[in-house]
Scaffold this active site. Structure first.
Site, PDB file in Angstrom:
ATOM      1  N   ASP A 199       0.542  -0.741  -0.044  1.00  0.00           N
ATOM      2  CA  ASP A 199       0.067   0.482  -0.196  1.00  0.00           C
ATOM      3  C   ASP A 199       0.703   1.513   0.095  1.00  0.00           C
ATOM      4  O   ASP A 199       0.756   2.072  -0.289  1.00  0.00           O
ATOM      5  CB  ASP A 199      -0.897  -0.091   1.168  1.00  0.00           C
ATOM      6  CG  ASP A 199      -1.799   0.712   1.262  1.00  0.00           C
ATOM      7  OD1 ASP A 199      -3.060   1.363   0.177  1.00  0.00           O
ATOM      8  OD2 ASP A 199      -2.158   1.909   2.173  1.00  0.00           O
ATOM      9  N   HIS A 280      -6.539   5.513   2.484  1.00  0.00           N
ATOM     10  CA  HIS A 280      -7.204   7.057   1.361  1.00  0.00           C
ATOM     11  C   HIS A 280      -6.041   6.945   0.657  1.00  0.00           C
ATOM     12  O   HIS A 280      -6.610   8.323  -0.219  1.00  0.00           O
ATOM     13  CB  HIS A 280      -7.697   8.082   2.955  1.00  0.00           C
ATOM     14  CG  HIS A 280      -8.785   7.538   3.340  1.00  0.00           C
ATOM     15  ND1 HIS A 280      -9.948   7.979   2.597  1.00  0.00           N
ATOM     16  CD2 HIS A 280      -8.849   7.818   4.430  1.00  0.00           C
ATOM     17  CE1 HIS A 280     -10.720   8.016   3.737  1.00  0.00           C
ATOM     18  NE2 HIS A 280     -10.378   7.538   4.703  1.00  0.00           N
ATOM     19  N   ARG A 281      -5.289   6.020   1.015  1.00  0.00           N
ATOM     20  CA  ARG A 281      -4.194   6.343  -0.237  1.00  0.00           C
ATOM     21  C   ARG A 281      -4.352   5.833  -1.448  1.00  0.00           C
ATOM     22  O   ARG A 281      -3.620   7.049  -2.022  1.00  0.00           O
ATOM     23  CB  ARG A 281      -2.647   5.620   0.407  1.00  0.00           C
ATOM     24  CG  ARG A 281      -2.365   6.290   1.730  1.00  0.00           C
ATOM     25  CD  ARG A 281      -0.779   6.090   1.086  1.00  0.00           C
ATOM     26  NE  ARG A 281      -0.293   5.414   3.355  1.00  0.00           N
ATOM     27  CZ  ARG A 281       0.004   4.506   4.026  1.00  0.00           C
ATOM     28  NH1 ARG A 281      -0.877   3.039   4.042  1.00  0.00           N
ATOM     29  NH2 ARG A 281      -0.027   5.463   5.277  1.00  0.00           N
ATOM     30  N   ALA A 282      -4.956   6.107  -2.170  1.00  0.00           N
ATOM     31  CA  ALA A 282      -5.788   5.557  -3.883  1.00  0.00           C
ATOM     32  C   ALA A 282      -5.527   7.388  -3.884  1.00  0.00           C
ATOM     33  O   ALA A 282      -5.661   7.548  -4.922  1.00  0.00           O
ATOM     34  CB  ALA A 282      -6.302   4.677  -3.704  1.00  0.00           C
TER      35      ALA A 282
END
Lengths: 345, 615
Positions: A199, A280-282
């Site tokens: 991730d 929320h990284r995407a």
């Protein structure tokens, strides 16, 4: 000994997604690196090392072991801060580098530790910078990253997340900036990566060996040619290399001017929601990569179609694990869905 | 990385509440923020400095050595003066500040224990490296962890006063909002300053907030119903309730305060939903669950507490236990579901969820073992046992430091004597090589058995990325035994190899044993422990030496194997009551662990084998 020339980036045949992922990261280092997965002999390492030939120059503080960025006073290492106060800093322009982290690295060499020689000869404490210091402002490259020890990975992730390496080891307490582009390569046959580590990578590409006969022959020809006469071969590609380097440089200066509009933000949120991806990284990475893509195309405006385009690189490794489908992203499905959603071509 | 201020963080209200409570109450010593990756744990924890009224955030990085955490000799000072003097350790710096420990579950357990001790007792007692000192250490501990990286044992979890979970935002609008705040780094200094004043103000009043008498009962009952062990939970709810009330400016705790308090103080302590937790991807929100109890209390406490009739409070006993929701329907997938390989999806999901637990020792990683040779991670040092082999240079220098003024230097800056030398203690996570040896003969249920085994192999492999384990499989049938899956960590490889495995024919168990032994003994140099899981009913009707009786030959082979370093697990696949008990004989001959599976399904098989191998 003279440095052996590196195989030119523009001489690599095919592997477009991998090349694009590397270029986008160079355009916008905030994307968060790239993980390249694939079997042996698919030009993974060649491409990463070749990237060095395209990297822009950076202004740094001369003599700083952490190669602190010039003028970034808020993020300097303690020594540069001290030297800045008495005005003894000098600027130096150096090319951005690819710093390799060998698999056998030990914790103290990665994070940095007490300078033992200094302690023994003078009885005084001094911090000896490690790989995370060298990597500051550069590319940190880990080959076979899936084989790296967990505790080394943890150190690296900590630094990557904060942009700062906090060291509390063996009597020394020190912190220095450690902002780097993390590039990892791995062969999935040798085991998977922890999802936490997956991730953290901004982008991921799967590379496969070239199946097309003509292109395979071309790869072979170029490789043979390079091995016969590295200098001459590199000379042949000098033009295309310079062209690409200039394009990257121009794109880098565009990035800060590009302001993502509401439709872009919405697209960046809806794709992960549609694919049911955790965290929320995407979302954030989609926007940053889309901006880099627009900049590389020479545009000052970023569009939802940029978001859709980069989702092929941003989403694959964030899909929920599913051993029966090898967590593959269904690109066709996503493409159709996105075209309907955002009316892009 | 753009740092957003506390007030600028979108969502995660429970976690924010927990942090605000901790900052405003002197009785709340520690907060644990749990959540999956990318849900803003670090952002929250790091932003606390902005609302703490000048208290500094002191970080404890993962690679920190113990001398830096707890205190140790300062060599510079000591070499110069010859007097042992402690340096400024992280704990010393944390006094009066906020101690931030990210990824607390990745710390060495004894380090985390010690830190929690210090946090509770507000003093740090240093007895290390010739230093003996006690210094005040009054900090608020803020820790974060990603449960999928490994569990914390219950006794450690319980020591955190408060605990809250972070979640992914579900709706589009708040996600866009979060994205914007992340990209542009919204300036919320003003709001943070306001919040800071509120907290400082509440901090002064917190101790004097009144708790209505009837609430004590409600809290103890809630804790009991949630299966909370010990009394820390009860106390934590009360302290949190005071803090919540103070933050809202209430002089007396009301029901809503209490509900909020429960939501931040019991989630990590509850034991009622242990089995249900496995079926739920998300930890449930405590307020919804515990809503009903205080709601039921409302009539009794309407008089704002002071007039609460103790007699009526006693009636609380017959309150319906409505705050424990009924178990979700479904339960574990039934046996049929796993019998075809395509349907195993549901099981895999189920199992990986079960293993997502953040406690109860369902730890993702192996406990490290001390390493005998100089490899592995250095975790400390000690006086050498015998001749020092792997010298820890820096600690040795520190040991020698106080004596430098009294030694003959002879031109050397530093003189070390044998007694100063310390050696490194290293640990290594050793994995296991697990070989499944499966009966592929045409006996009844061969297909079923195979499907179950494939399921178990894949499920166990699912964890391989976290452990250092490899899984392999060999099958014996007809006249031979063959390796169908070489030892691997890769799920992709395993899946390809397992897709088509032929079954049918006679049962050459002896060959199977020899084949399995061959695989495990030709692994090259590795320190992974070899484990062989044999799935068989113990029948053997083909011998290697035509002159011997198959069964007798098999048992004597098994006895010979019992002296190897391999651990054996025999899973008896015999069905029906009038069995021959041959598998038990096999197991006894091997000196292994015996499991009996009447109904073969991958789920049970996985759990039993996991249980024997890893727990």
């Amino acid at each position: 000994m003279r440095d052996r020339p590196v195989y030119p980036f523009t001489a690599i045949v095919g592997q477009e997604p991998m090349k694009e992922a590397l270029i986008l990261n160079t355009v916008n280092p905030l994307i968060g690196g790239v993980l390249i997965r694939g079997e042996k002999g698919t030009a993974k390492s060649t491409a990463v090392r070749a990237l060095a030939g395209l990297l822009p120059d950076r202004d740094v503080v001369r003599g700083c072991p952490c190669s602190c960025a010039w003028g970034d006073d808020g993020n300097m290492c303690p020594e540069c801060r001290e030297r800045a106060s008495d005005g003894s800093l000098e600027m130096e322009t150096v090319p951005m580098r690819v710093v390799e982290l060998p698999l056998s690295s030990t914790e103290d060499r990665v994070a940095g530790t007490l300078d033992i020689e200094h302690a023994i000869t003078t009885g005084r404490k001094r911090f000896e910078p490690g790989v995370l210091a060298k990597a500051n402002g550069n590319i940190l490259y880990v080959d076979e990253i899936n084989l790296l020890d967990d505790h080394i990975v943890d150190l690296m992730l900590d630094a990557a997340a904060m942009g700062v390496n906090f060291v509390e080891r063996e009597g020394v307490s020190y912190s220095h900036p450690s902002r780097f582009i993390l590039i990892g390569t791995m062969n999935p046959e040798e085991g998977d990566l922890r999802p936490q580590l997956l991730d953290r990578f901004g982008l991921m590409v799967d590379v496969v060996s070239e199946k097309d006969e003509d292109r395979r022959t071309e790869i072979l020809l170029r490789r043979m040619e390079f091995e016969r006469d590295p200098e001459g071969f590199s000379e042949d590609y000098r033009g295309s290399q310079e062209e690409l380097r200039d394009r990257i440089r121009d794109a880098r200066s565009l990035v800060s001017e590009i302001e993502p509009g509401p439709d872009v933000l919405r697209a960046a949120v809806r794709i992960p929601l549609h694919l049911d991806v955790d965290g929320h990284r995407a979302d954030l990475t989609l926007v940053k990569a889309a901006v880099a893509h627009a900049a590389f195309e020479g545009r000052i405006e970023v569009l939802p179609s940029d978001v859709v385009h980069v989702s092929n690189l941003v989403m694959p490794h964030r899909m929920r694990r599913n051993p029966f489908q090898e967590s593959k992203l269904d690109l066709d499905e996503l493409g159709t869905w996105a075209r309907e959603q955002f009316r892009v071509g | 990385m753009t740092m957003t201020g506390f007030s600028g963080i979108v969502g995660n209200d429970t976690a924010k509440l927990a942090l605000r409570c901790a900052l405003c109450s002197d009785s709340i010593r520690s907060v644990l923020i749990c959540g999956p990756r990318g849900t803003g744990k670090s952002a929250l924890a790091s932003s606390v400095g902005g609302i703490s009224g000048g208290r500094e955030v002191v970080r404890l990085p993962l690679g920190a050595t113990e001398d830096r955490i707890f205190g140790g000799l300062d060599i510079e000072d000591t070499i110069g003066t010859g007097r042992s003097r402690g340096g400024t350790s992280i704990l010393r710096r944390s006094h009066g500040n906020i101690l931030l420990v990210e990824n607390a579950n990745l710390l060495q357990p004894h380090v985390l224990h010690h830190i929690l001790d210090v946090t509770e007792n507000r003093v740090n007692v240093v007895e290390r490296e010739g230093i003996s000192e006690v210094h005040p250490c009054d900090h608020t501990l803020v820790a974060t962890m990603d449960p999928s990286e490994g569990a914390l044992p219950d006794n450690i979890l319980d020591r955190f006063d408060l605990c809250a979970f972070t979640h992914t935002l579900g709706d589009e609008d708040s996600r866009v909002e979060a994205l914007v705040s992340n990209l542009r780094g919204t300036d919320v200094t003003g709001e943070d300053d306001g919040l800071c004043r509120t907290i400082a103000d509440a901090r002064g009043r917190c101790r004097f907030v009144h708790i209505p008498e009837g609430y004590y009962r409600a809290v103890t009952e809630t804790c009991r119903d949630l299966g909370v062990m010990g009394h820390r939970g009860d106390v934590a709810v009360m302290n949190a309730a005071r803090a919540v009330a103070a933050l809202k400016g209430h002089a007396t705790v009301d029901l809503e305060d209490l509900r909020d308090a429960v939501s931040v103080s019991l989630e990590h302590r509850r034991n009622d939903l242990d089995d249900m937790r496995r079926e739920e991807p998300e930890p449930r929100d405590p307020p919804e669950r515990s809503d009903e109890q205080p709601e039921d209390d409302r009539p009794r406490d309407d008089g704002n507490g002071s007039e609460t009739d103790p007699g009526r409070t006693d009636d609380g006993g017959d309150l319906p236990d409505t705050d424990v929701p009924p178990p979700p329907p479904g339960g574990p997938p039934s046996g049929e579901e796993v019998f075809s390989i395509g349907d195993r999806l549901s099981l895999i999901d189920y199992l990986s969820l079960a293993d997502d637990g953040y406690r109860h020792g369902r730890s993702g990683r192996h406990a490290p073992v001390e390493s005998e040779d100089p490899s592995g991670r250095c975790v400390g040092y000690r006086m050498p046992r015998g001749r020092p082999r792997d010298i820890a240079l820096v600690p040795s220098i520190r040991m020698a430091a106080p004596y430098q003024p009294y030694r003959v230097h002879d031109g050397l800056a530093l003189v070390l004597e044998r007694g100063d030398l310390r050696e490194k203690v290293r640990t290594r996570r050793s994995g296991k090589d697990v070989l499944f040896l499966v009966d592929g003969s045409g006996s009844l249920g061969a297909q079923k058995r195979m499907v179950a085994v494939k399921g178990a192999v894949l499920s166990i492999l699912e964890d391989a990325y976290r452990r250092r384990d490899r899984i392999g499989m060999a099958v014996f049938r007809k006249d031979s035994a063959e390796e169908v899956l070489p030892l691997t960590k890769s799920t992709a490889t395993a899946y390809r190899a397992l897709q088509a495995i032929p079954t049918g024919g006679r049962t050459p168990l002896t060959r199977g044993l020899m084949c399995g032994h061959g695989i495990l003994s030709s692994r090259g140099s590795t320190d992974a422990e070899p484990v062989m899981v044999i799935l068989s009913d113990g029948r053997c009707n083909v011998s290697v030496d035509p002159g011997r009786r198959p069964l007798e030959e098999m048992l004597s082979t098994a006895s010979a194997l019992s002296s190897t370093e391999t651990r054996f697990i025999v899973v008896d696949t015999e069905t029906g009551r009038n069995g021959l008990g041959l598998a038990l004989d096999l197991c006894n001959a091997l000196g292994g662990t015996y499991l009996r599976l009447e109904e073969l399904d991958a789920d049970r098989l996985t759990r039993s084998v996991r249980g024997v191998i890893w727990e």
